[in-house]
Scaffold this motif. Structure first.
Motif, PDB file in Angstrom:
ATOM      1  N   UNK A   1       0.849  -1.186   0.000  1.00 42.38           N
ATOM      2  CA  UNK A   1       0.000   0.000   0.000  1.00 42.38           C
ATOM      3  C   UNK A   1       0.886   1.237   0.000  1.00 42.38           C
ATOM      4  N   UNK A   2       0.257   2.385  -0.233  1.00 42.19           N
ATOM      5  CA  UNK A   2       0.980   3.648  -0.158  1.00 42.19           C
ATOM      6  C   UNK A   2       1.396   4.232  -1.492  1.00 42.19           C
ATOM      7  N   UNK A   3       1.152   3.513  -2.575  1.00 42.18           N
ATOM      8  CA  UNK A   3       1.495   4.047  -3.875  1.00 42.18           C
ATOM      9  C   UNK A   3       0.585   5.192  -4.270  1.00 42.18           C
ATOM     10  N   UNK A   4       0.957   5.868  -5.351  1.00 37.78           N
ATOM     11  CA  UNK A   4       0.158   6.979  -5.832  1.00 37.78           C
ATOM     12  C   UNK A   4       0.978   7.899  -6.699  1.00 37.78           C
ATOM     13  N   UNK A   5       0.475   9.120  -6.843  1.00 36.25           N
ATOM     14  CA  UNK A   5       1.144  10.138  -7.647  1.00 36.25           C
ATOM     15  C   UNK A   5       1.942  11.051  -6.734  1.00 36.25           C
TER      16      UNK A   5
ATOM     17  N   UNK B   1       0.968  -8.092  -4.643  1.00 38.87           N
ATOM     18  CA  UNK B   1       0.282  -7.822  -5.897  1.00 38.87           C
ATOM     19  C   UNK B   1       0.776  -6.543  -6.574  1.00 38.87           C
ATOM     20  N   UNK B   2       1.517  -5.732  -5.847  1.00 35.43           N
ATOM     21  CA  UNK B   2       2.093  -4.522  -6.401  1.00 35.43           C
ATOM     22  C   UNK B   2       1.281  -3.277  -6.117  1.00 35.43           C
ATOM     23  N   UNK B   3       1.972  -2.150  -6.103  1.00 38.78           N
ATOM     24  CA  UNK B   3       1.325  -0.854  -5.939  1.00 38.78           C
ATOM     25  C   UNK B   3       1.975   0.120  -6.921  1.00 38.78           C
ATOM     26  N   UNK B   4       1.144   0.899  -7.613  1.00 46.66           N
ATOM     27  CA  UNK B   4       1.639   1.802  -8.648  1.00 46.66           C
ATOM     28  C   UNK B   4       2.203   3.075  -8.026  1.00 46.66           C
ATOM     29  N   UNK B   5       3.392   3.455  -8.468  1.00 50.22           N
ATOM     30  CA  UNK B   5       3.988   4.740  -8.097  1.00 50.22           C
ATOM     31  C   UNK B   5       4.242   5.516  -9.384  1.00 50.22           C
ATOM     32  N   UNK B   6       3.713   6.721  -9.434  1.00 54.30           N
ATOM     33  CA  UNK B   6       3.908   7.588 -10.584  1.00 54.30           C
ATOM     34  C   UNK B   6       4.547   8.887 -10.113  1.00 54.30           C
ATOM     35  N   UNK B   7       5.689   9.214 -10.691  1.00 48.15           N
ATOM     36  CA  UNK B   7       6.411  10.427 -10.318  1.00 48.15           C
ATOM     37  C   UNK B   7       6.289  11.428 -11.462  1.00 48.15           C
ATOM     38  N   UNK B   8       5.698  12.560 -11.150  1.00 45.85           N
ATOM     39  CA  UNK B   8       5.517  13.597 -12.176  1.00 45.85           C
ATOM     40  C   UNK B   8       6.673  14.585 -12.133  1.00 45.85           C
ATOM     41  N   UNK B   9       7.005  15.101 -13.302  1.00 50.75           N
ATOM     42  CA  UNK B   9       8.129  16.051 -13.386  1.00 50.75           C
ATOM     43  C   UNK B   9       7.658  17.478 -13.196  1.00 50.75           C
TER      44      UNK B   9
END
Length: 121
Positions: free
Chosen positions: A7-11, A113-121
């Motif tokens: 848990x804890x993933x996000x943008x 199961x994985x958590x998505x992390x997206x890093x914006x510039x």
């Protein structure tokens, strides 16, 4: 056997911070070395960080060394990945994994199961 839930993933903005958590259930959590891996679109899964069963030893990929920190709380059956100063190239699905056979990248038997992390510039 152990079950893992991330848990804890996000943008997150580049230069910010994010903390991932991985909660474990099943067999004794403190018996396992724990690792974090990631997989970006179109790329193979890669090792990120690992921690020994006691928390006394840690190991990082060169790409995250000095920015990410792995830690664990055996009382809470949880492993963490603190991501500081993330970069857009850190964008990926992050997986935690458990090993009874040491910390090396090829030794993990159980996966979340994985958590998505997206890093914006």
């Amino acid at each position: 056997q152990v079950q893992l839930v991330e848990s804890g993933g996000g943008l997150v903005q580049a230069g910010g911070s994010l903390r991932l958590s991985c909660a474990a259930s099943g067999r004794t959590f403190s018996s396992y070395a724990m690792g974090w891996f990631r997989q970006a679109p179109g790329k193979e899964r890669e090792f990120v960080a690992a921690i020994s069963w006691s928390g006394g030893s840690t190991y990082y990929a060169d790409s995250v060394k000095g920015r990410f920190t792995i830690s664990r709380d055996n009382a809470k059956n949880t492993v963490y990945l603190q991501m500081n100063s993330p970069k857009p190239e850190d964008t990926a699905v992050y997986y935690c994994a458990a090993s009874l056979n040491g910390m090396g990248p090829g030794r993990y038997d159980y996966w979340g199961q994985g958590t998505q992390v997206t890093v914006s510039s």
